[in-house]
Design an enzyme around this catalytic site. Structure first.
Site, PDB file in Angstrom:
ATOM      1  N   HIS A  60       0.898  -1.170  -0.160  1.00  0.00           N
ATOM      2  CA  HIS A  60      -0.100   0.112  -0.071  1.00  0.00           C
ATOM      3  C   HIS A  60       0.832   1.202   0.039  1.00  0.00           C
ATOM      4  O   HIS A  60       1.234   1.684   1.191  1.00  0.00           O
ATOM      5  CB  HIS A  60      -0.995  -0.131   1.305  1.00  0.00           C
ATOM      6  CG  HIS A  60      -2.141   0.901   1.220  1.00  0.00           C
ATOM      7  ND1 HIS A  60      -2.109   2.075   0.268  1.00  0.00           N
ATOM      8  CD2 HIS A  60      -3.251   0.957   1.801  1.00  0.00           C
ATOM      9  CE1 HIS A  60      -3.205   2.723   0.535  1.00  0.00           C
ATOM     10  NE2 HIS A  60      -3.910   2.178   1.518  1.00  0.00           N
ATOM     11  N   TYR A  72      -0.562   7.359   3.606  1.00  0.00           N
ATOM     12  CA  TYR A  72       0.268   6.458   4.423  1.00  0.00           C
ATOM     13  C   TYR A  72       1.696   6.611   4.382  1.00  0.00           C
ATOM     14  O   TYR A  72       2.183   7.441   3.441  1.00  0.00           O
ATOM     15  CB  TYR A  72      -0.450   5.060   4.349  1.00  0.00           C
ATOM     16  CG  TYR A  72      -2.031   5.193   4.532  1.00  0.00           C
ATOM     17  CD1 TYR A  72      -2.374   5.389   5.973  1.00  0.00           C
ATOM     18  CD2 TYR A  72      -2.793   4.757   3.749  1.00  0.00           C
ATOM     19  CE1 TYR A  72      -3.837   5.751   6.114  1.00  0.00           C
ATOM     20  CE2 TYR A  72      -4.183   4.810   3.791  1.00  0.00           C
ATOM     21  CZ  TYR A  72      -4.615   5.248   5.229  1.00  0.00           C
ATOM     22  OH  TYR A  72      -5.957   5.316   5.198  1.00  0.00           O
ATOM     23  N   ARG A  81       0.370  -0.537  -4.968  1.00  0.00           N
ATOM     24  CA  ARG A  81      -0.849   0.727  -4.993  1.00  0.00           C
ATOM     25  C   ARG A  81      -0.232   2.167  -5.031  1.00  0.00           C
ATOM     26  O   ARG A  81       0.332   2.429  -3.845  1.00  0.00           O
ATOM     27  CB  ARG A  81      -1.959   0.396  -4.581  1.00  0.00           C
ATOM     28  CG  ARG A  81      -3.288   1.335  -4.480  1.00  0.00           C
ATOM     29  CD  ARG A  81      -4.492   1.090  -3.557  1.00  0.00           C
ATOM     30  NE  ARG A  81      -5.458   0.805  -4.664  1.00  0.00           N
ATOM     31  CZ  ARG A  81      -6.783   1.573  -4.315  1.00  0.00           C
ATOM     32  NH1 ARG A  81      -6.940   2.061  -3.114  1.00  0.00           N
ATOM     33  NH2 ARG A  81      -7.718   1.466  -5.180  1.00  0.00           N
TER      34      ARG A  81
HETATM   35  C1  LIG Z   1     -15.160   1.726   2.550  1.00  0.00           C
HETATM   36  C2  LIG Z   1     -13.681   2.091   1.740  1.00  0.00           C
HETATM   37  C3  LIG Z   1     -12.409   1.622   2.374  1.00  0.00           C
HETATM   38  C4  LIG Z   1     -11.417   1.629   1.672  1.00  0.00           C
HETATM   39  N1  LIG Z   1     -10.354   1.023   2.176  1.00  0.00           N
HETATM   40  C5  LIG Z   1      -9.307   1.213   1.587  1.00  0.00           C
HETATM   41  C6  LIG Z   1      -7.943   0.332   1.832  1.00  0.00           C
HETATM   42  O1  LIG Z   1      -8.146  -0.381   2.824  1.00  0.00           O
HETATM   43  N2  LIG Z   1      -7.056   0.593   1.010  1.00  0.00           N
HETATM   44  C7  LIG Z   1      -6.688   1.324   0.028  1.00  0.00           C
HETATM   45  O2  LIG Z   1      -5.996   1.319  -0.818  1.00  0.00           O
HETATM   46  N3  LIG Z   1      -8.086   1.859  -0.301  1.00  0.00           N
HETATM   47  C8  LIG Z   1      -9.085   1.812   0.340  1.00  0.00           C
HETATM   48  N4  LIG Z   1     -10.302   2.590  -0.144  1.00  0.00           N
HETATM   49  C9  LIG Z   1     -10.306   3.007  -1.424  1.00  0.00           C
HETATM   50  C10 LIG Z   1     -10.925   2.510  -2.570  1.00  0.00           C
HETATM   51  O3  LIG Z   1      -9.877   1.322  -2.644  1.00  0.00           O
HETATM   52  C11 LIG Z   1     -11.100   3.012  -3.909  1.00  0.00           C
HETATM   53  O4  LIG Z   1      -9.747   3.648  -4.142  1.00  0.00           O
HETATM   54  C12 LIG Z   1     -12.291   3.875  -3.724  1.00  0.00           C
HETATM   55  O5  LIG Z   1     -13.411   3.748  -3.301  1.00  0.00           O
HETATM   56  C13 LIG Z   1     -12.427   4.645  -5.127  1.00  0.00           C
HETATM   57  O6  LIG Z   1     -12.910   3.597  -6.043  1.00  0.00           O
HETATM   58  P1  LIG Z   1     -14.446   3.390  -6.233  1.00  0.00           P
HETATM   59  O7  LIG Z   1     -14.989   4.386  -6.990  1.00  0.00           O
HETATM   60  O8  LIG Z   1     -14.423   1.970  -7.220  1.00  0.00           O
HETATM   61  O9  LIG Z   1     -15.066   2.897  -5.111  1.00  0.00           O
HETATM   62  C14 LIG Z   1     -11.404   2.292   0.553  1.00  0.00           C
HETATM   63  C15 LIG Z   1     -12.709   3.161   0.155  1.00  0.00           C
HETATM   64  C16 LIG Z   1     -13.841   2.954   0.671  1.00  0.00           C
HETATM   65  C17 LIG Z   1     -15.001   3.713   0.177  1.00  0.00           C
END
Ligand SMILES: Cc1cc2nc3c(=O)[nH]c(=O)nc-3n(C[C@H](O)[C@H](O)[C@H](O)COP(=O)(O)O)c2cc1C
Length: 362
Positions: A172, A177, A224
């Protein structure tokens, strides 16, 4: 021209389609960061994804500040992951562990210690803690000993991921972070070989990749990044130059795939206001590029056809649609995610989103 339904390889991982499940923190582990049974059910429901990237998973107590997120630094956590990963495999899927050190975004009430970062800075964001949202304390700057210990923690967590049965790992490096704190010049104020020019600010990222890949093999290592403007308090005076150089470094290291959270100005998840850097990254990086943020079936397919992205990852659509691949295939309507249960407890909004009936899927 590839379609979302064509197979693709991410290093050693053969994926039957180009529809990935993005990493999603859901807070269903125990207070000791041990995965629970229901997580196996949740991920297995989503096993038709070409590849699942797990929720962010702490590499150490120091690096994990999110309440009820899982870890990969104790034997108990490894044992907890085993049935979760096995359930995904049983359902025909593939899953990599997203390895997480939150750096200055860890609240001391969760970790029991002052957070560590590239430099002694304080993030203005509020931290999620076991007692609600709280202001973050100032972080201390990592010493050379800290850096070498943290690299060891990454290596151990990667080894533990493979021991738990994961098909590989994703580092990550996104979203403000620890790695992002080293990359960007708003949070990296160091004047040693880890700070200053871009080549120096890339050093920590390189060393993490080397530490992880020496344990699991570069063919099982992905990363990522979020090559956008401000992200949870970090930013850079030249994001385009920084992330293009990062892509060139990952090319040199032989990392087979990178996932980019590249939100646009209209994004509904942490919008960004800079033009996309992915086209410049594409020019210097020959591995697989997975793009993320705000995609649904049609704009995802269009991105594949433009030639920058090899695959697309979906976050919120996968929260609400366990059978997202089937729904895309049938061009069926999507369930909408309920934000109130993103980080709550138990099955509501977690394992109870309905799949299409056979009739609807036909
Ligand atoms: C509830 C939630 C939890 C997330 N947790 C992480 C995570 O653990 N690690 C990470 O890299 N991104 C995390 N993200 C970001 C998502 O991986 C993603 O980048 C973001 O939801 C946008 O993509 P989408 O439009 O397909 O939802 C999180 C997003 C949401 C909404």
């Amino acid at each position: 021209m590839p379609t979302l339904f064509d197979p693709i390889n991410f290093g050693a991982i053969a994926s039957p389609n180009r529809i990935l499940m993005a990493p999603l923190t859901r807070g269903r582990a125990t207070r000791a960061a041990v995965p629970t049974e229901i997580m196996g059910e949740y991920y297995a429901q989503r096993a038709a994804a070409g590849l699942i990237v797990s929720e962010a998973t702490g590499i150490s107590r120091e690096g994990l500040g999110w309440p009820f997120a899982p870890g990969l630094w104790t034997d108990e956590q490894v044992e907890g992951w085993k049935p979760v990963v096995a359930a995904v495999h049983q359902a025909g899927g593939r899953i990599v562990a997203q390895l997480w050190h939150m750096g200055r975004l860890v609240h001391d009430s969760v970790s029991g210690m002052q957070p560590v970062s590239a430099s002694a800075t304080r993030a203005l964001a509020k931290a999620h803690t076991f007692d609600g949202k709280q202001n973050l304390p100032e972080a201390r700057a990592a010493t050379a000993e800290d850096i070498s210990r943290i690299l060891g923690d990454y290596a151990a967590a990667a080894r533990n991921a493979i021991a738990a049965g994961f098909d590989g790992v994703q580092i990550h490096g996104a979203n403000g972070y620890l790695i992002d704190q080293f990359l960007r010049d708003s949070s990296n104020l160091r004047d040693d070989e880890y700070g200053g020019p871009i080549a120096n600010r890339l050093r920590f990222l390189r060393e993490v990749v080397e530490a992880v890949s020496s344990e699991v093999g570069i063919e099982r290592t992905g990363i990522r990044l979020s090559p956008i403007g401000e992200s949870q308090g970090v930013n850079d005076s030249d994001n385009a130059a920084l992330f293009t150089a990062a892509a060139a470094a990952l090319e040199q290291l032989g990392v087979p795939w990178i996932e980019l959270r590249e939100s646009g100005s209209q994004s509904t998840f942490r919008a960004a206001d800079e033009p996309p850097v992915s086209p410049a990254m594409r020019r210097v990086y020959s591995g697989k590029i997975v793009l993320n943020s705000d995609y649904i079936r049609d704009n995802a397919q269009a991105r594949l056809e433009e030639g920058v992205a090899d695959a697309i990852s979906f976050g919120r659509p996968f929260i609400a649609n366990p059978d997202l691949v089937d729904r895309f295939c049938a061009d069926a309507p999507l369930n909408q995610p309920d934000r109130a249960t993103f980080y709550s407890d138990g099955p509501a909004g977690y394992t109870d989103y309905p799949a299409l009936t056979e009739q609807e899927a036909a």
